[in-house]
Design a protein around this motif. Structure first.
Motif, PDB file in Angstrom:
ATOM      1  N   PHE A 221       0.834  -1.211   0.000  1.00  0.00           N
ATOM      2  CA  PHE A 221       0.000   0.000   0.000  1.00  0.00           C
ATOM      3  C   PHE A 221       0.861   1.250   0.000  1.00  0.00           C
ATOM      4  O   PHE A 221       0.619   2.191  -0.764  1.00  0.00           O
ATOM      5  CB  PHE A 221      -0.927  -0.007   1.216  1.00  0.00           C
ATOM      6  N   LEU A 222       1.890   1.272   0.840  1.00  0.00           N
ATOM      7  CA  LEU A 222       2.797   2.417   0.875  1.00  0.00           C
ATOM      8  C   LEU A 222       3.450   2.618  -0.484  1.00  0.00           C
ATOM      9  O   LEU A 222       3.594   3.760  -0.954  1.00  0.00           O
ATOM     10  CB  LEU A 222       3.866   2.196   1.944  1.00  0.00           C
ATOM     11  N   GLY A 223       3.833   1.531  -1.142  1.00  0.00           N
ATOM     12  CA  GLY A 223       4.462   1.639  -2.452  1.00  0.00           C
ATOM     13  C   GLY A 223       3.554   2.287  -3.473  1.00  0.00           C
ATOM     14  O   GLY A 223       3.968   3.192  -4.218  1.00  0.00           O
ATOM     15  N   TYR A 224       2.299   1.860  -3.517  1.00  0.00           N
ATOM     16  CA  TYR A 224       1.363   2.441  -4.491  1.00  0.00           C
ATOM     17  C   TYR A 224       1.078   3.907  -4.180  1.00  0.00           C
ATOM     18  O   TYR A 224       0.933   4.725  -5.096  1.00  0.00           O
ATOM     19  CB  TYR A 224       0.068   1.639  -4.514  1.00  0.00           C
ATOM     20  N   VAL A 225       1.004   4.240  -2.904  1.00  0.00           N
ATOM     21  CA  VAL A 225       0.808   5.643  -2.531  1.00  0.00           C
ATOM     22  C   VAL A 225       1.981   6.495  -3.012  1.00  0.00           C
ATOM     23  O   VAL A 225       1.793   7.597  -3.549  1.00  0.00           O
ATOM     24  CB  VAL A 225       0.633   5.779  -1.002  1.00  0.00           C
ATOM     25  N   LEU A 226       3.200   5.997  -2.852  1.00  0.00           N
ATOM     26  CA  LEU A 226       4.378   6.745  -3.295  1.00  0.00           C
ATOM     27  C   LEU A 226       4.421   6.863  -4.824  1.00  0.00           C
ATOM     28  O   LEU A 226       4.807   7.910  -5.361  1.00  0.00           O
ATOM     29  CB  LEU A 226       5.648   6.083  -2.777  1.00  0.00           C
ATOM     30  N   VAL A 227       4.051   5.794  -5.524  1.00  0.00           N
ATOM     31  CA  VAL A 227       3.985   5.860  -6.991  1.00  0.00           C
ATOM     32  C   VAL A 227       3.035   6.974  -7.415  1.00  0.00           C
ATOM     33  O   VAL A 227       3.355   7.809  -8.263  1.00  0.00           O
ATOM     34  CB  VAL A 227       3.535   4.513  -7.584  1.00  0.00           C
ATOM     35  N   PHE A 228       1.852   6.978  -6.829  1.00  0.00           N
ATOM     36  CA  PHE A 228       0.843   7.986  -7.175  1.00  0.00           C
ATOM     37  C   PHE A 228       1.314   9.381  -6.807  1.00  0.00           C
ATOM     38  O   PHE A 228       1.120  10.347  -7.563  1.00  0.00           O
ATOM     39  CB  PHE A 228      -0.454   7.644  -6.442  1.00  0.00           C
ATOM     40  N   SER A 229       1.942   9.504  -5.642  1.00  0.00           N
ATOM     41  CA  SER A 229       2.400  10.812  -5.184  1.00  0.00           C
ATOM     42  C   SER A 229       3.460  11.391  -6.111  1.00  0.00           C
ATOM     43  O   SER A 229       3.399  12.566  -6.499  1.00  0.00           O
ATOM     44  CB  SER A 229       2.949  10.696  -3.759  1.00  0.00           C
ATOM     45  N   PHE A 230       4.462  10.578  -6.489  1.00  0.00           N
ATOM     46  CA  PHE A 230       5.512  11.075  -7.374  1.00  0.00           C
ATOM     47  C   PHE A 230       4.983  11.329  -8.785  1.00  0.00           C
ATOM     48  O   PHE A 230       5.434  12.271  -9.456  1.00  0.00           O
ATOM     49  CB  PHE A 230       6.683  10.096  -7.409  1.00  0.00           C
ATOM     50  N   ALA A 231       4.051  10.504  -9.254  1.00  0.00           N
ATOM     51  CA  ALA A 231       3.451  10.766 -10.563  1.00  0.00           C
ATOM     52  C   ALA A 231       2.756  12.121 -10.566  1.00  0.00           C
ATOM     53  O   ALA A 231       2.748  12.837 -11.585  1.00  0.00           O
ATOM     54  CB  ALA A 231       2.468   9.659 -10.936  1.00  0.00           C
ATOM     55  N   ASN A 232       2.202  12.499  -9.426  1.00  0.00           N
ATOM     56  CA  ASN A 232       1.534  13.795  -9.347  1.00  0.00           C
ATOM     57  C   ASN A 232       2.510  14.963  -9.258  1.00  0.00           C
ATOM     58  O   ASN A 232       2.117  16.101  -9.481  1.00  0.00           O
ATOM     59  CB  ASN A 232       0.557  13.809  -8.170  1.00  0.00           C
ATOM     60  N   VAL A 233       3.770  14.692  -8.941  1.00  0.00           N
ATOM     61  CA  VAL A 233       4.794  15.735  -9.103  1.00  0.00           C
ATOM     62  C   VAL A 233       4.854  16.135 -10.570  1.00  0.00           C
ATOM     63  O   VAL A 233       4.888  17.330 -10.916  1.00  0.00           O
ATOM     64  CB  VAL A 233       6.162  15.234  -8.617  1.00  0.00           C
ATOM     65  N   ALA A 234       4.868  15.144 -11.452  1.00  0.00           N
ATOM     66  CA  ALA A 234       4.876  15.422 -12.885  1.00  0.00           C
ATOM     67  C   ALA A 234       3.601  16.124 -13.318  1.00  0.00           C
ATOM     68  O   ALA A 234       3.627  17.119 -14.054  1.00  0.00           O
ATOM     69  CB  ALA A 234       5.062  14.120 -13.669  1.00  0.00           C
ATOM     70  N   LEU A 235       2.448  15.620 -12.849  1.00  0.00           N
ATOM     71  CA  LEU A 235       1.165  16.193 -13.261  1.00  0.00           C
ATOM     72  C   LEU A 235       1.040  17.651 -12.844  1.00  0.00           C
ATOM     73  O   LEU A 235       0.692  18.514 -13.655  1.00  0.00           O
ATOM     74  CB  LEU A 235       0.023  15.369 -12.659  1.00  0.00           C
ATOM     75  N   PHE A 236       1.358  17.952 -11.595  1.00  0.00           N
ATOM     76  CA  PHE A 236       1.168  19.319 -11.122  1.00  0.00           C
ATOM     77  C   PHE A 236       2.284  20.254 -11.574  1.00  0.00           C
ATOM     78  O   PHE A 236       2.084  21.472 -11.619  1.00  0.00           O
ATOM     79  CB  PHE A 236       1.006  19.332  -9.598  1.00  0.00           C
ATOM     80  N   SER A 237       3.439  19.715 -11.921  1.00  0.00           N
ATOM     81  CA  SER A 237       4.454  20.555 -12.571  1.00  0.00           C
ATOM     82  C   SER A 237       3.929  21.044 -13.906  1.00  0.00           C
ATOM     83  O   SER A 237       4.120  22.217 -14.282  1.00  0.00           O
ATOM     84  CB  SER A 237       5.742  19.750 -12.773  1.00  0.00           C
ATOM     85  N   TYR A 238       3.252  20.155 -14.616  1.00  0.00           N
ATOM     86  CA  TYR A 238       2.656  20.543 -15.901  1.00  0.00           C
ATOM     87  C   TYR A 238       1.493  21.502 -15.692  1.00  0.00           C
ATOM     88  O   TYR A 238       1.384  22.530 -16.374  1.00  0.00           O
ATOM     89  CB  TYR A 238       2.191  19.304 -16.655  1.00  0.00           C
TER      90      TYR A 238
END
Length: 422
Positions: A221-238
């Motif tokens: 669960f922690l792993g998937y949360v971190l995947v989603f969180s870092f992917a949103n670094v890309a999304l919100f940078s855009y």
């Protein structure tokens, strides 16, 4: 495979209710993306630097972070419907406060409160779907949420550009307040409670928060949360940087920027639709892996071109379309997997997933402005970092080949969650 609801039966008009839940989820992209074309005007009107205006996005996401961590676990003890109604009502009030703000300090304070109240729609919509549906049926509903989540960014900048061409940027917050009032009425009239008293956690709020701690102790669960969180670094940078890149670097008008943003946001819609149609056959973890990989390759390509030949409007649109397509695969896959792993504490699971999104996205948003808005290089660099870290967390922590959270999607029995609270 037919859905086996965790309790009871979902409403007979399930499609209409899912659209209502999706609309509640869409409040966040509306509250962020609709403002993008107005960022330059907001800066001039409030006499603020670009980074200060981008901080309003971070302020909203900070409120979303706090709100989801509070509202999600609390709803496991109190139920979902009443909190949804309060969230919609308060969102309208705080949106009006944003509309009358006379400085960035007042605006950002109101945006934090707006984010707290707006978080109810996002965190509880996921929890309600998790209450009612399992397996492939849950994946379909989460894909609908993500598709509507994709339509909102397509519409929001266009709508924001049209409104700001006629009215002040302040009118955008008036529109948000009006939409929230409509959603409040719809929830009161059409949304039943999805978590009856017998399924709520005993022991009050303290027990609810312990369930969240239990979820974070689970490596997958922690792993998937971190995947989603870092992917949103890309999304919100855009999201944060695109308005300046397209308008200041490529010299597009607010309307043309909105249309360009809409073209790339279609990628989220396509990716989300693919998850809904292919989850059972391909597997959620495989779709998630494809999504994160595509995002990493596309963002790296964009960054390489940025520091060598230099991007054009066309190359930026192509790379960003692919990055948004990657997010379209990522968002519903992680929603379904995360809610399945944490199904015994659905509000807490939804809150943790959403909080990670807001925390990491909120950090990324002002960094783009702080690094400079005169080129696309800062945005490109942060997007690579986001997708790169997401890929590492996927491989090293989540370990998608173990197919966590998709047993019921493919017809098997789901493992018991360590976060189960009795």
């Amino acid at each position: 495979m037919q859905a086996r609801p965790l309790h009871g039966t979902p409403p007979a008009r399930g499609g209409a209710v899912i659209l209502l839940l999706a609309s509640l989820t869409a409040i966040t992209p509306l509250a962020t993306d609709m403002l993008l074309p107005a960022f330059p005007d907001m800066g001039r009107d409030l006499h603020a630097a670009d980074s200060s205006i981008q901080l309003s996005l971070t302020a909203y996401l900070l409120g979303m972070l706090v709100g989801q961590l509070l509202i999600g676990p609390v709803s496991d003890s109190t139920g979902r419907r009443r909190l949804l109604m309060w969230g919609s009502a308060l969102f309208a009030v705080f949106s009006v406060l944003c509309a009358v703000a006379t400085s960035t300090e007042l605006l950002n304070a109101a945006r934090v409160l707006e984010g707290v109240s707006g978080s109810a729609g996002m965190v509880l919509a996921r929890a309600v779907v998790g209450d009612w549906y399992r397996g492939q049926e849950a994946a379909k509903r989460f894909s609908i949420l993500s598709v509507i989540f994709a339509v909102a960014p397509i519409i929001a900048p266009v709508l924001g550009g049209l409104i700001t061409n006629v009215f002040s940027w302040r009118a955008l917050f008036v529109v948000l307040a009006a939409l929230s009032v409509v959603l409040l009425i719809a929830v009161a009239a059409a949304l039943p409670e999805s978590l009856p008293p017998e399924r709520r956690h005993s022991g009050g709020v303290a027990t609810a928060f312990r369930s969240m701690r239990g979820l974070l102790a689970e490596r997958p669960f922690l792993g998937y949360v971190l995947v989603f969180s870092f992917a949103n670094v890309a999304l919100f940078s855009y999201i944060s940087g695109s308005s300046f890149v397209f308008q200041d670097v490529y010299k597009l008008s607010a309307t043309k920027y909105s249309l360009s943003f809409a073209v790339t946001a279609v990628g989220i819609l396509i990716g989300g639709a693919m998850v809904g149609n292919l989850a059972a056959k391909a597997g959620l973890n495989r779709l998630l892996t494809i999504g994160v990989t595509v995002g990493l390759v596309a963002s790296a390509g964009h960054a390489i071109v940025a520091v060598t030949a230099g991007n054009t409007l066309t190359t930026s649109l192509v790379f960003m379309f692919l990055c948004m397509f990657a997010m379209g695969l990522t968002i519903p896959s992680i929603m379904t997997i995360g809610q399945e792993i944490g199904r015994r504490a659905g509000g807490a699971a939804s809150g943790v997933i959403g909080a990670g999104q807001c925390l990491f996205g909120g950090i990324a948003a002002p960094v783009v402005g702080a690094l400079g808005t005169g080129s696309d290089k800062p945005m490109a660099a942060l997007m690579v970092i986001g997708f790169g870290c997401a890929f590492l967390c996927l491989v090293l922590i989540a370990r998608p080949w173990q197919r966590h959270g998709e047993n019921t999607v493919l017809g098997g029995q789901a493992p018991q969650s360590a976060a189960t609270v009795h």
